[in-house]
Scaffold this motif. Structure first.
Motif, mmCIF file in Angstrom:
data_model
loop_
_atom_site.group_PDB
_atom_site.id
_atom_site.type_symbol
_atom_site.label_atom_id
_atom_site.label_comp_id
_atom_site.label_asym_id
_atom_site.label_seq_id
_atom_site.Cartn_x
_atom_site.Cartn_y
_atom_site.Cartn_z
ATOM 1 N N HIS A 62 -5.179 -5.461 0.199
ATOM 2 C CA HIS A 62 -4.546 -4.144 0.312
ATOM 3 C C HIS A 62 -5.011 -3.213 -0.814
ATOM 4 C CE1 HIS A 62 -0.523 -2.006 1.451
ATOM 5 N NE2 HIS A 62 -1.581 -1.255 1.684
ATOM 6 N N VAL A 63 -5.117 -3.728 -2.016
ATOM 7 C CA VAL A 63 -5.592 -2.924 -3.144
ATOM 8 C C VAL A 63 -7.045 -2.499 -2.920
ATOM 9 C CG1 VAL A 63 -6.160 -2.998 -5.617
ATOM 10 C CG2 VAL A 63 -3.944 -3.803 -4.825
ATOM 11 N N LEU A 64 -7.860 -3.415 -2.417
ATOM 12 C CA LEU A 64 -9.252 -3.068 -2.118
ATOM 13 C C LEU A 64 -9.338 -1.966 -1.060
ATOM 14 C CD1 LEU A 64 -10.924 -6.589 -2.131
ATOM 15 C CD2 LEU A 64 -11.124 -4.804 -3.876
ATOM 16 N N LEU A 65 -8.463 -2.029 -0.066
ATOM 17 C CA LEU A 65 -8.402 -0.966 0.939
ATOM 18 C C LEU A 65 -7.944 0.347 0.310
ATOM 19 C CD1 LEU A 65 -6.737 -2.664 4.036
ATOM 20 C CD2 LEU A 65 -9.023 -1.721 3.905
ATOM 21 N N TYR A 66 -6.926 0.252 -0.503
ATOM 22 C CA TYR A 66 -6.341 1.444 -1.126
ATOM 23 C C TYR A 66 -7.384 2.212 -1.943
ATOM 24 C CZ TYR A 66 -3.210 4.409 -3.798
ATOM 25 O OH TYR A 66 -2.584 5.499 -4.358
ATOM 26 N N TYR A 67 -8.183 1.506 -2.703
ATOM 27 C CA TYR A 67 -9.178 2.154 -3.557
ATOM 28 C C TYR A 67 -10.517 2.381 -2.863
ATOM 29 C CZ TYR A 67 -6.003 1.919 -7.461
ATOM 30 O OH TYR A 67 -4.915 2.099 -8.288
ATOM 31 N N GLY A 68 -10.614 2.056 -1.574
ATOM 32 C CA GLY A 68 -11.796 2.371 -0.791
ATOM 33 C C GLY A 68 -12.957 1.407 -0.933
ATOM 34 N N ILE A 111 -13.186 -1.312 0.748
ATOM 35 C CA ILE A 111 -13.385 -1.859 2.086
ATOM 36 C C ILE A 111 -13.556 -0.673 3.033
ATOM 37 C CG2 ILE A 111 -12.292 -3.151 3.954
ATOM 38 C CD1 ILE A 111 -11.026 -4.905 1.822
ATOM 39 N N PRO A 112 -14.568 -0.707 3.888
ATOM 40 C CA PRO A 112 -14.855 0.434 4.773
ATOM 41 C C PRO A 112 -13.698 0.774 5.708
ATOM 42 C CG PRO A 112 -16.559 -1.256 4.951
ATOM 43 C CD PRO A 112 -15.492 -1.801 4.066
ATOM 44 N N GLU A 113 -13.628 2.026 6.086
ATOM 45 C CA GLU A 113 -12.581 2.524 6.975
ATOM 46 C C GLU A 113 -12.556 1.799 8.318
ATOM 47 O OE1 GLU A 113 -10.275 5.075 6.728
ATOM 48 O OE2 GLU A 113 -10.698 5.283 4.597
ATOM 49 N N ALA A 114 -13.697 1.316 8.773
ATOM 50 C CA ALA A 114 -13.781 0.687 10.098
ATOM 51 C C ALA A 114 -12.922 -0.571 10.211
ATOM 52 C CB ALA A 114 -15.230 0.344 10.414
ATOM 53 N N ILE A 115 -12.641 -1.231 9.110
ATOM 54 C CA ILE A 115 -11.847 -2.466 9.183
ATOM 55 C C ILE A 115 -10.504 -2.324 8.474
ATOM 56 C CG2 ILE A 115 -13.776 -4.033 9.529
ATOM 57 C CD1 ILE A 115 -13.768 -4.623 6.566
ATOM 58 N N VAL A 116 -9.948 -1.136 8.482
ATOM 59 C CA VAL A 116 -8.650 -0.886 7.853
ATOM 60 C C VAL A 116 -7.535 -1.213 8.841
ATOM 61 C CG1 VAL A 116 -7.169 0.856 6.816
ATOM 62 C CG2 VAL A 116 -9.603 0.875 6.342
ATOM 63 N N PRO A 117 -6.737 -2.271 8.587
ATOM 64 C CA PRO A 117 -5.682 -2.628 9.526
ATOM 65 C C PRO A 117 -4.462 -1.727 9.437
ATOM 66 C CG PRO A 117 -5.648 -4.135 7.702
ATOM 67 C CD PRO A 117 -6.836 -3.235 7.503
ATOM 68 N N CYS A 118 -4.306 -0.992 8.344
ATOM 69 C CA CYS A 118 -3.105 -0.162 8.230
ATOM 70 C C CYS A 118 -3.408 1.290 8.569
ATOM 71 C CB CYS A 118 -2.460 -0.298 6.856
ATOM 72 S SG CYS A 118 -3.500 0.154 5.472
ATOM 73 N N GLY A 119 -4.336 1.507 9.474
ATOM 74 C CA GLY A 119 -4.662 2.855 9.902
ATOM 75 C C GLY A 119 -3.586 3.461 10.798
ATOM 76 N N LYS A 120 -2.825 2.623 11.488
ATOM 77 C CA LYS A 120 -1.736 3.098 12.334
ATOM 78 C C LYS A 120 -0.435 3.009 11.556
ATOM 79 C CE LYS A 120 -3.962 1.507 16.521
ATOM 80 N NZ LYS A 120 -3.938 0.563 17.617
ATOM 81 N N LEU A 161 2.066 1.336 -4.846
ATOM 82 C CA LEU A 161 2.841 0.152 -4.468
ATOM 83 C C LEU A 161 1.983 -1.082 -4.212
ATOM 84 C CD1 LEU A 161 5.597 1.745 -2.225
ATOM 85 C CD2 LEU A 161 5.720 1.103 -4.629
ATOM 86 N N PRO A 162 0.804 -0.966 -3.576
ATOM 87 C CA PRO A 162 -0.014 -2.165 -3.399
ATOM 88 C C PRO A 162 -0.416 -2.806 -4.732
ATOM 89 C CG PRO A 162 -0.777 -0.442 -1.923
ATOM 90 C CD PRO A 162 0.236 0.182 -2.840
ATOM 91 N N VAL A 163 -0.631 -2.005 -5.757
ATOM 92 C CA VAL A 163 -0.982 -2.540 -7.080
ATOM 93 C C VAL A 163 0.218 -3.266 -7.687
ATOM 94 C CG1 VAL A 163 -1.704 -1.927 -9.423
ATOM 95 C CG2 VAL A 163 -2.792 -0.828 -7.464
ATOM 96 N N LEU A 164 1.414 -2.694 -7.522
ATOM 97 C CA LEU A 164 2.620 -3.379 -8.010
ATOM 98 C C LEU A 164 2.796 -4.725 -7.328
ATOM 99 C CD1 LEU A 164 5.272 -0.539 -8.311
ATOM 100 C CD2 LEU A 164 4.249 -1.869 -10.146
ATOM 101 N N SER A 165 2.549 -4.762 -6.034
ATOM 102 C CA SER A 165 2.654 -6.013 -5.294
ATOM 103 C C SER A 165 1.641 -7.031 -5.812
ATOM 104 C CB SER A 165 2.435 -5.750 -3.806
ATOM 105 O OG SER A 165 2.502 -6.940 -3.078
ATOM 106 N N LEU A 166 0.420 -6.574 -6.052
ATOM 107 C CA LEU A 166 -0.611 -7.462 -6.596
ATOM 108 C C LEU A 166 -0.188 -8.020 -7.952
ATOM 109 C CD1 LEU A 166 -3.532 -8.590 -6.216
ATOM 110 C CD2 LEU A 166 -4.300 -6.613 -7.540
#
Length: 146
Positions: free
Chosen positions: A88-94, A96-105, A122-127
Motif C-alpha cells: 500500500h505504501v509503494l502504491l501511495y508513493y507511486g 507501483i504503476p497505476e495499471a495494477i492499483v487495486p484501490c482505484g475504485k 495512513l498507509p505509512v502509519l499502518s506500515l
C-alpha cells in the motif's frame, strides 16, 4: 526463581504488552477514522484491518494469559498485514504503476483527509504499526527460545 529469570519473564511480558498496545491503538484509530470521522477505507485499508483487528484480540488474550508463545500465531497475522501495508505504501508513493492499483475504485488514500496532522499518510502509519508489532513479537520469540 532467580532474579535473571524474573527479569526475562518481565521483559517478555512488557514486549507483549507493548505489541498489544500498538495493535489496540491502530484498531481504535482505524475505527475512529472510519466511524467517527466518516472516512471510508479503501480496499487495501480493509485488508489491513482484516489483519490488525484480530491481532489486537489475539495479543490481548496473550497478555492476559501471559502466553509467551503468542508469536507462533500472531506473527503470521502481523507479517501478512506488513506485506499488505508495504504494498500500500509503494502504491501511495507511486512506486507501483497505476495499471495494477487495486484501490482505484472507492475511496482514495491519497486524499489529504487520509493523513494525520496533514503530514503522515495512513498507509505509512499502518506500515509502522505492523513493523513495530512484528519486531516486538520477534523479540518475544527470541526471549522464549532461550
Amino acid at each position: 526463581m532467580s532474579i535473571s529469570t524474573e527479569r526475562q519473564e518481565e521483559g517478555g511480558w512488557s514486549t507483549l504488552f507493548l505489541a498489544w498496545a500498538i495493535a489496540l491503538a491502530a484498531t481504535l484509530g482505524a475505527l475512529f477514522i472510519g466511524e467517527i470521522m466518516g472516512q471510508a477505507p479503501c480496499i487495501l485499508c480493509w485488508y489491513q484491518r482484516a489483519f490488525m483487528f484480530p491481532l489486537a484480540l489475539v495479543l490481548a488474550v496473550a497478555v492476559i494469559q501471559a502466553d509467551r508463545n503468542v508469536w507462533r500465531y500472531a506473527l503470521p497475522l502481523s507479517g501478512a498485514g506488513l506485506l499488505v501495508a508495504g504494498y500500500h505504501v509503494l502504491l501511495y508513493y507511486g512506486f507501483i504503476p497505476e495499471a495494477i492499483v487495486p484501490c482505484g475504485k472507492g475511496p482514495s488514500c491519497s486524499d489529504a483527509k487520509m493523513t494525520i496532522f496533514n503530514v503522515v499518510p495512513l498507509p505509512v502509519l499502518s506500515l509502522f504499526a505492523f513493523s513495530a508489532i512484528s519486531i516486538l513479537l520477534l523479540i518475544g520469540r527470541r526471549e522464549t527460545v532461550r
